[in-house]
Structure formats: C-alpha cells, structure tokens
Design a protein around this motif. Structure first.
Motif, PDB file in Angstrom:
ATOM      1  N   ALA A  18       0.833  -1.211   0.000  1.00 51.65           N
ATOM      2  CA  ALA A  18       0.000   0.000   0.000  1.00 51.65           C
ATOM      3  C   ALA A  18       0.865   1.258   0.000  1.00 51.65           C
ATOM      4  N   ALA A  19       1.927   1.269   0.804  1.00 52.42           N
ATOM      5  CA  ALA A  19       2.801   2.442   0.869  1.00 52.42           C
ATOM      6  C   ALA A  19       3.524   2.664  -0.460  1.00 52.42           C
ATOM      7  N   THR A  20       3.960   1.566  -1.082  1.00 55.72           N
ATOM      8  CA  THR A  20       4.638   1.676  -2.376  1.00 55.72           C
ATOM      9  C   THR A  20       3.682   2.181  -3.448  1.00 55.72           C
ATOM     10  N   ALA A  21       2.468   1.626  -3.479  1.00 55.98           N
ATOM     11  CA  ALA A  21       1.485   2.047  -4.479  1.00 55.98           C
ATOM     12  C   ALA A  21       1.096   3.506  -4.293  1.00 55.98           C
ATOM     13  N   PHE A  22       0.947   3.937  -3.031  1.00 54.25           N
ATOM     14  CA  PHE A  22       0.584   5.335  -2.763  1.00 54.25           C
ATOM     15  C   PHE A  22       1.700   6.274  -3.222  1.00 54.25           C
ATOM     16  N   ALA A  23       2.940   5.924  -2.882  1.00 52.60           N
ATOM     17  CA  ALA A  23       4.076   6.758  -3.302  1.00 52.60           C
ATOM     18  C   ALA A  23       4.180   6.805  -4.826  1.00 52.60           C
ATOM     19  N   PHE A  24       3.952   5.663  -5.470  1.00 53.56           N
ATOM     20  CA  PHE A  24       3.975   5.590  -6.928  1.00 53.56           C
ATOM     21  C   PHE A  24       2.929   6.548  -7.508  1.00 53.56           C
ATOM     22  N   SER A  25       1.701   6.459  -7.001  1.00 58.58           N
ATOM     23  CA  SER A  25       0.609   7.289  -7.519  1.00 58.58           C
ATOM     24  C   SER A  25       0.859   8.771  -7.284  1.00 58.58           C
ATOM     25  N   VAL A  26       1.324   9.118  -6.087  1.00 62.59           N
ATOM     26  CA  VAL A  26       1.554  10.525  -5.753  1.00 62.59           C
ATOM     27  C   VAL A  26       2.649  11.122  -6.637  1.00 62.59           C
ATOM     28  N   THR A  27       3.713  10.346  -6.875  1.00 59.83           N
ATOM     29  CA  THR A  27       4.786  10.839  -7.739  1.00 59.83           C
ATOM     30  C   THR A  27       4.286  11.076  -9.155  1.00 59.83           C
ATOM     31  N   MET A  28       3.505  10.142  -9.679  1.00 59.92           N
ATOM     32  CA  MET A  28       3.010  10.283 -11.051  1.00 59.92           C
ATOM     33  C   MET A  28       1.945  11.376 -11.156  1.00 59.92           C
ATOM     34  N   MET A  29       1.220  11.633 -10.089  1.00 54.75           N
ATOM     35  CA  MET A  29       0.255  12.740 -10.078  1.00 54.75           C
ATOM     36  C   MET A  29       0.908  14.049 -10.477  1.00 54.75           C
ATOM     37  N   GLY A  30       2.117  14.250  -9.971  1.00 49.47           N
ATOM     38  CA  GLY A  30       2.800  15.513 -10.222  1.00 49.47           C
ATOM     39  C   GLY A  30       3.074  15.775 -11.690  1.00 49.47           C
ATOM     40  N   THR A  31       3.150  14.713 -12.500  1.00 50.64           N
ATOM     41  CA  THR A  31       3.452  14.912 -13.913  1.00 50.64           C
ATOM     42  C   THR A  31       2.236  15.389 -14.699  1.00 50.64           C
ATOM     43  N   THR A  32       1.026  15.159 -14.194  1.00 49.56           N
ATOM     44  CA  THR A  32      -0.180  15.571 -14.926  1.00 49.56           C
ATOM     45  C   THR A  32      -0.938  16.711 -14.252  1.00 49.56           C
ATOM     46  N   LEU A  33      -0.541  17.114 -13.070  1.00 45.54           N
ATOM     47  CA  LEU A  33      -1.226  18.235 -12.408  1.00 45.54           C
ATOM     48  C   LEU A  33      -1.273  19.492 -13.278  1.00 45.54           C
ATOM     49  N   PRO A  34      -0.203  19.841 -13.997  1.00 42.31           N
ATOM     50  CA  PRO A  34      -0.272  21.088 -14.788  1.00 42.31           C
ATOM     51  C   PRO A  34      -1.149  20.983 -16.038  1.00 42.31           C
ATOM     52  N   THR A  35      -1.533  19.763 -16.443  1.00 38.27           N
ATOM     53  CA  THR A  35      -2.174  19.571 -17.745  1.00 38.27           C
ATOM     54  C   THR A  35      -3.406  20.448 -17.961  1.00 38.27           C
ATOM     55  N   PRO A  36      -4.402  20.448 -17.066  1.00 37.85           N
ATOM     56  CA  PRO A  36      -5.577  21.292 -17.318  1.00 37.85           C
ATOM     57  C   PRO A  36      -5.309  22.776 -17.075  1.00 37.85           C
ATOM     58  N   LEU A  37      -4.111  23.107 -16.620  1.00 35.34           N
ATOM     59  CA  LEU A  37      -3.770  24.502 -16.326  1.00 35.34           C
ATOM     60  C   LEU A  37      -2.995  25.163 -17.456  1.00 35.34           C
ATOM     61  N   TYR A  38      -2.670  24.414 -18.507  1.00 33.69           N
ATOM     62  CA  TYR A  38      -1.851  24.979 -19.578  1.00 33.69           C
ATOM     63  C   TYR A  38      -2.533  26.164 -20.255  1.00 33.69           C
ATOM     64  N   SER A  39      -3.851  26.122 -20.365  1.00 34.01           N
ATOM     65  CA  SER A  39      -4.536  27.258 -20.991  1.00 34.01           C
ATOM     66  C   SER A  39      -4.378  28.526 -20.146  1.00 34.01           C
ATOM     67  N   ILE A  40      -4.328  28.374 -18.813  1.00 35.18           N
ATOM     68  CA  ILE A  40      -4.105  29.538 -17.941  1.00 35.18           C
ATOM     69  C   ILE A  40      -2.687  30.062 -18.127  1.00 35.18           C
ATOM     70  N   TYR A  41      -1.709  29.146 -18.080  1.00 35.36           N
ATOM     71  CA  TYR A  41      -0.323  29.559 -18.301  1.00 35.36           C
ATOM     72  C   TYR A  41      -0.173  30.214 -19.672  1.00 35.36           C
ATOM     73  N   SER A  42      -0.851  29.653 -20.680  1.00 25.88           N
ATOM     74  CA  SER A  42      -0.758  30.191 -22.030  1.00 25.88           C
ATOM     75  C   SER A  42      -1.279  31.621 -22.096  1.00 25.88           C
ATOM     76  N   ASP A  43      -2.397  31.884 -21.406  1.00 26.48           N
ATOM     77  CA  ASP A  43      -2.970  33.224 -21.411  1.00 26.48           C
ATOM     78  C   ASP A  43      -2.114  34.207 -20.614  1.00 26.48           C
ATOM     79  N   GLU A  44      -1.631  33.767 -19.441  1.00 21.96           N
ATOM     80  CA  GLU A  44      -0.888  34.674 -18.568  1.00 21.96           C
ATOM     81  C   GLU A  44       0.510  34.972 -19.093  1.00 21.96           C
ATOM     82  N   LEU A  45       1.133  33.977 -19.727  1.00 17.65           N
ATOM     83  CA  LEU A  45       2.526  34.133 -20.160  1.00 17.65           C
ATOM     84  C   LEU A  45       2.672  34.159 -21.676  1.00 17.65           C
TER      85      LEU A  45
END
Length: 403
Positions: A18-45
């Motif tokens: 369980a601890a390994t799976a949770f750490a695996f999931s949390v680490t991979m979460m970080g790679t897709t967190l920005p995905t729905p925010l790209y339109s905001i970054y695109s507009d602001e920058l």
C-alpha cells in the motif's frame, strides 16, 4: 559481477504494498497536475502551442535521463532509497510550482517532476514485483501499472476540479500535492523494508540493455505500448488548448476530465489484459489504438467534443492492453537482479515515444496549425500500430508452428 540489494519480502507485505502504491501514484500525479492549467499559463505568459507542447514533453526528458543514468540504482542500493528519492523530486517540483510562474521556473519544475517519475517508473515497478511471490507476479505488474496510470489520471482530474473552484488555481493544486508527497515519504519510511547489503550510489550511464532472450519481445512491447503513450501524450499536451481555442470551452474541469478518461482507461485496460494472453492483448490493443486515433482525427477535423471524449477513452484502454502485455513479456520475465534495469529500459522507451511526437506536433503546428498537425500525427500512429500488430501476430504464429 553485479551486486544487488533487494529487500526481503516482509512477513505482512500488504502495508508495504500500500505504501509503495501510494508513493507511486503521488509521484506520477505531479506529472499531470499542470495539464488542465496549460490554458491559464498560455494566457498569462503568452505561450504558443509549441511552448505548451514542449513544456509538457520536457518532463519526459527528465524521465529518460533518470532511467538512463540510474536505471540499475534500485538494484544496487535497494528499492526503498530510490523510491524515497523519487518522491523527494516530486516534492521539489511541487514547491517550484508554488512560486510565481515563468517559463524557466516551469521548465525546471517539469524536469524535476520527470526525474522523480523516472526513478519511480523503474524502481516502483520492480519494488511492487519484489513484494509478491513469483506465482502472483502478474497481479504485482497490474498493481504497479494501475498505481502509475491511476496517479496520472487522478492528478489531472484533481487539478482541473481545484482550478475550477479555487481562488488561486495555479497555487492550490500544487500545495495539495506537496502535502501528499510528505505523507508518501512517511509511508515509505515506516512500512517498506530496508535493503540488506546495499551497494554504493553510482552514476552509471546505461545503454538501456535487456537480456538477449527478451530483446525481440521487448522491441515489440515498447513499440506497441509506446504508440499508446504517444497518442496519450499528444492528446494530453494539446487537449486544453483545443478545448479553449477551437471548441470555445474554457472549463479547466473539462480539460482535466478529458485526460482523466485517457489514463483511467489505461488503468482499466490493465485489468482487462490480466484475463488475456499477452499474444492476444497486444495486437488487440494495437487495433484499438487505430480506432482511437481515428476518433481523435474525427474530433480535430470536425471540431467536436464527443469524438474527443471517445478517443481519450479508446486510446487509454488500448494503451493499457499494450502496456500490460508489454510488462508480461519483458519485466515479469526478468531475473530479480536485472528487473530494475529491464523495467527502466522499458519505461525509457515509452517516455521517449511520449515526448518526441508531442514536440513534433508543436513544431508542425507552427506551420499548419494545431488541428492539422494532430491529423498528421494520428495517421503516423495508426500506421505504426498496424505494423506492430502484424509483426506480433506473425511472430506468435511462427512460434506456435515450431512448437
């Protein structure tokens, strides 16, 4: 002779799993967190589509770099130290995203996230398999990839939902992720076994070698699952801009949901593939990818939402079938002392195929537009998937004839 530092299987392995799976999931979460925010970054920058696709794909360079330089690190040091290092890089990435955004800062944050994902992709998959007896290694592989793709799916969904409601949509998702990373580190320290006879920390550039007996199935597995990663990667990189600019739908929750469908479908594909022979799952997955990219082409050509949602689901499930079959014919068949290296080689191939098409679409979009570039890409993926499926079917039939 290569030394190894593999942790013993605990008497009660489920807390460690369980601890390994949770750490695996949390680490991979970080790679897709920005995905729905790209339109905001695109507009602001004032980011162009090329900048967005490069910013998305640059994390894959971090993944491949970590796998290439440290592919055997978890075999040498043990799984737990490398798992904790992976989560540590994810935590650093989350902290960097909390700072006022700029292109250099976002790039460094994405690379840090990719390095963490690289460490986790190889070591996490190998660690999960080490925690199961040999007769249940198929379940271990399924849980490892489910934790991987589940984290990818949840990350984009959570970010989209938070961005839709929070007063600070570019801050709050990463604050939540920072807290989850800290919790994952504690879980690994408390529940996972410490390595015995650990070796030295060595930066050892790797040629991403695999045992000779696995090379042919390895090549087919990487090309098949890599086709799914390529399709998913481009869909992930451009969907937020396509929704906002072409469909006039600026909902961050919807952008996150589209990518969630792809990665959730990938997790479902793992479960379906568990009930199949790899010789069936891989060509079936390739066939599904052809259907999925055809739906994506329909969405881009017709500027329509429904085929985009169908494409995300179909591509995800099909990629999951290929990914599970690929693990079954490569990583699961490797000896324990080579498993981290083979796992790292496998995922290095997948992330290379994820990054290059996404960047290619961004480059092509500068001359023929985002939709036109996507149509060229869908044709290329369809041809590759057909070729891999044909080769796999012919190879399996020849093997049966010899038997």
């Amino acid at each position: 002779m290569t030394s190894s530092a593999i942790e013993p299987i605990p008497t009660r392995p489920w807390p460690a799993i369980a601890a390994t799976a949770f750490a695996f999931s949390v680490t991979m979460m970080g790679t897709t967190l920005p995905t729905p925010l790209y339109s905001i970054y695109s507009d602001e920058l004032a980011f162009s589509p090329l900048t967005v696709t490069v910013l998305f794909a640059v994390y894959a360079l971090g993944v491949v770099g970590a796998l290439s330089l440290f592919g055997r690190l978890s075999d040498d040091l043990g799984r737990r130290p490398v798992l904790m290092l992976a989560v540590g890089f994810a935590l650093v990435s989350a902290f960097l995203f909390l700072l006022p955004p700029s292109l250099p800062q976002l790039t460094v944050a994405r690379v840090a996230s990719g390095i963490g994902a690289g460490f986790m992709s190889g070591a996490g998959t190998a660690a999960m398999m080490d925690l199961f007896p040999p007769e249940r290694r198929g379940l271990a592989g399924t849980l490892a990839v489910a934790a991987n793709t589940g984290g990818l799916a949840v990350g984009t969904l959570i970010a989209g939902l938070i961005a839709e409601q929070a007063a600070r949509p570019l801050f709050t998702p990463f604050a939540v992720h920072l807290a989850l990373c800290a919790l994952a580190l504690v879980g690994l320290l408390v529940w996972t076994p410490a390595p015995m006879g650990a070796g030295r920390f060595v930066i050892r550039p790797s040629r991403l070698r695999v045992p000779a007996e696995l090379r042919h199935p390895f090549a087919r597995a990487v090309l098949a699952a890599g086709s799914g990663f390529a399709a998913t990667g481009v869909l992930t990189a451009v969907s937020a801009l396509f929704l906002a600019r072409d469909l006039g739908m600026g909902s961050h929750a919807l952008a996150g949901f589209v990518v969630f469908l792809a990665f959730a479908g990938m997790a479902i594909g793992q479960l379906v593939a568990r009930r199949m022979q790899a010789s069936v799952a891989l060509p079936l997955g390739c066939g599904g990818l052809v259907v999925g990219v055809a739906l994506l082409a329909l969405a881009l050509h017709g500027v329509a939402l429904a085929p985009l949602l169908a494409a995300a689901t179909t591509v995800g499930v099909s990629a999951g079938l290929c990914l599970n079959a690929g693990l079954a014919t490569t990583v699961q068949r490797a000896l324990p002392e080579r498993r981290g290296e083979v796992s790292s080689s496998f995922f290095a191939g997948l992330y290379t195929m994820l990054a290059l098409p996404a960047i290619g679409v961004g480059l092509l979009a500068t001359s023929i537009g985002l939709r036109g570039a996507g149509l060229v890409f869908t044709a290329a993926v369809a041809l590759l998937a057909i070729a891999v499926a044909t080769i796999d079917i012919v190879t399996n039939r020849r093997g049966e004839a010899r038997a």
